[in-house]
Design an enzyme around this catalytic site. Structure first.
Site, mmCIF file in Angstrom:
data_model
loop_
_atom_site.group_PDB
_atom_site.id
_atom_site.type_symbol
_atom_site.label_atom_id
_atom_site.label_comp_id
_atom_site.label_asym_id
_atom_site.label_seq_id
_atom_site.Cartn_x
_atom_site.Cartn_y
_atom_site.Cartn_z
ATOM 1 N N LYS A 37 0.806 -1.235 0.000
ATOM 2 C CA LYS A 37 0.000 0.000 0.000
ATOM 3 C C LYS A 37 0.835 1.280 0.000
ATOM 4 O O LYS A 37 0.355 2.313 -0.464
ATOM 5 C CB LYS A 37 -0.968 -0.007 1.177
ATOM 6 C CG LYS A 37 -0.298 0.132 2.525
ATOM 7 C CD LYS A 37 -1.257 -0.173 3.652
ATOM 8 C CE LYS A 37 -0.572 0.093 4.977
ATOM 9 N NZ LYS A 37 -1.272 -0.476 6.111
ATOM 10 N N ARG A 132 -6.396 0.745 17.210
ATOM 11 C CA ARG A 132 -6.900 0.907 15.861
ATOM 12 C C ARG A 132 -7.933 -0.201 15.703
ATOM 13 O O ARG A 132 -8.834 -0.294 16.512
ATOM 14 C CB ARG A 132 -5.772 0.905 14.804
ATOM 15 C CG ARG A 132 -6.218 1.598 13.502
ATOM 16 C CD ARG A 132 -5.140 1.649 12.437
ATOM 17 N NE ARG A 132 -4.953 0.354 11.770
ATOM 18 C CZ ARG A 132 -4.124 0.157 10.748
ATOM 19 N NH1 ARG A 132 -3.396 1.145 10.268
ATOM 20 N NH2 ARG A 132 -4.003 -1.047 10.195
#
Ligand SMILES: *Cc1c(COP(=O)(O)O)cnc(C)c1O
Length: 356
Positions: A37, A132
Site C-alpha cells: 500500500k 486501531r
C-alpha cells in the site's frame, strides 16, 4: 523525463524482500505477506516482492488489489482493511483473505462469497492495545464463534496490528497474549485455527532479536521491505537497502535571501504560524515539488549539506549554502524518502513513477 520523479529500484526491493523473508525464517516465522500500500499497489514493486520470496501480497485498499489483478498478478492476496458494505463484492472478487473485526460486516462478506460459490478466508483482528482495528481480547472467542457460523467464510486465523495509531510497541508479552487469545478461541470453537498474524514492520525489532514466541505464523511487512527500516525507532535493518526509492525534483530558483521572513507574520499556506531562526543571508533553492507530492518531514536530501527549510503545496524550499555540490537552476536534486513521502509521491498524479 518529466519531474518530479519517484525512482523505483526493483532489484533493491527484491533484495529487501529476500532479506526480510530470511530474517523471519531465522526467527521461526514461516510466512511473509509483502504489503504494497505504500506504493498504491505498484505492480513492478509487487513483482519484485514476489521475486524476493514473499508468500502473499497484502494491501489495505481494494483498488490497489484490483490494479494488481489487472496487471496480471495471480498470487494470493490479502485485504488488510475490512471492506465496508460498498466494497464486499469487489473484496471477494480480488482478495483470497480479508482482515476484519465486525461480525455484521463479516456476514455480508460471507453472503457475497456464498453467492459466488466461493469460500473466503478471514483473519479476525484482535486489538492488543494500540486502539486501531480489532476486537478486545475478551470478546474474541464470542466473535470467532459467530464467524464460524457464517456460511461462505473460513475463520483462517487471528491477527493484530500495533504501532499504527497508539504507537504501542509489539513486545514478546503482547505476542504471548495474542497466542493466549488463540487458545481461548480454539477452546470456544472446538477446533484449531491455522494463522496467527503477529503484526507489521514494527515487529522487526523482535525478529532481529529472535525474540518471537513460537506460534506466530506470519507478519505483514511493508515499510521494512520498501524502505529497509523497522517501524518503532526507524532503525535501519542490517542487510536491507535504504534507497530502493528516490525522489528527484528540478531546481527552479537559486538566490541569496534572508533566512527570516521580512514583514508581519500571519498564517502560512496550511494555517500554521511559522517561526524562523535568523541565520543571516543564506543561499536558497526552490525545487519544483511540494506538499501535494511529498511530506517534507520524511524527505532527506542526498547531498548532506542541503537542508529542507519548508514547503508549500508546490514549492520545496532548501538551504543550499553548504551544499557539497553547488546547486543551479535547472539541476535535478535527489532525495531519500521515508513512509510519508513514499505514500504521498505514490498517490500524486503529478509524480512520474520510473522503474529502474
Ligand atoms: C499497513 C499495514 C501493514 C503493514 O505495515 P508496515 O508498517 O508498512 O509494515 C500490516 N498490517 C496492516 C493491517 C496494515 O494496515
Amino acid at each position: 523525463m518529466r519531474y518530479p520523479v519517484l525512482e523505483i529500484n526493483v532489484g533493491k526491493i527484491r533484495d529487501n524482500a529476500a532479506r526480510i523473508k530470511e530474517l523471519l525464517r531465522q526467527a521461526g516465522i514461516p510466512r511473509l505477506v509483502g504489503v504494497a500500500k505504500g506504493t498504491c499497489g505498484h505492480p513492478a514493486v509487487v513483482r519484485a516482492m514476489l521475486d524476493g520470496g514473499v508468500d502473499a501480497i497484502g494491501d489495505s485498499r481494494v483498488q490497489n488489489l484490483e490494479r494488481l489483478r489487472q496487471a496480471g498478478i495471480s498470487c494470493e492476496m490479502v485485504l488488510l482493511r475490512a471492506p465496508g458494505p460498498s466494497q464486499v463484492a469487489r473484496a471477494v472478487e480480488v482478495a483470497d483473505v480479508s482482515l476484519g473485526s465486525d461480525p455484521g460486516l463479516f456476514a455480508l462478506l460471507g453472503k457475497e462469497a456464498e453467492r459466488r460459490g466461493k469460500l473466503h478466508r478471514v483473519i479476525l483482528m484482535v486489538d492488543m492495545g494500540d486502539l486501531r482495528e480489532g476486537v478486545w481480547p475478551d470478546e474474541a472467542p464470542e466473535v470467532a464463534r459467530k464467524i464460524r457460523n457464517i456460511p461462505g467464510l473460513v475463520l483462517w486465523g487471528i491477527g493484530t496490528n500495533m504501532a499504527c495509531y497508539g504507537g504501542v510497541i509489539p513486545t514478546r508479552e503482547k505476542m504471548q497474549a495474542l497466542l493466549e487469545v488463540k487458545e481461548e478461541i480454539e477452546d470456544a470453537i472446538g477446533s484449531p485455527i491455522e494463522v496467527v498474524s503477529g503484526g507489521n514492520s514494527a515487529n522487526m525489532g523482535m525478529v532481529l532479536a529472535r525474540d518471537v514466541p513460537e506460534g506466530i505464523t506470519e507478519l505483514r511487512v511493508g515499510e521494512s521491505i520498501l524502505l529497509g527500516t523497522e517501524a518503532v525507532r526507524r532503525d535501519r535493518i542490517p542487510g536491507c537497502h535504504r534507497d530502493a526509492f528516490k525522489l528527484k525534483a528540478e531546481v527552479i530558483e537559486v538566490l541569496s535571501k534572508p533566512s527570516k521572513p521580512v514583514g508581519e507574520i500571519g498564517q502560512d499556506a496550511f494555517g500554521r504560524i511559522p517561526v524562523y531562526e535568523d541565520l543571516g543571508i543564506r543561499r536558497r533553492a526552490i525545487a519544483a515539488t511540494g506538499r501535494q507530492d511529498v511530506d517534507p518531514e520524511s524527505l532527506y536530501p542526498v547531498d548532506p549539506g542541503i537542508r529542507i527549510v519548508g514547503a508549500s503545496s508546490d514549492h520545496l524550499i532548501l538551504d543550499v549554502t553548504e551544499a557539497e555540490n553547488p546547486v543551479h537552476p535547472g539541476d535535478v536534486l535527489e532525495f531519500l524518502v521515508q513512509y510519508g513521502t513514499l505514500l504521498r509521491a505514490s498517490t500524486s498524479a503529478y509524480v512520474e513513477k520510473v522503474v529502474v
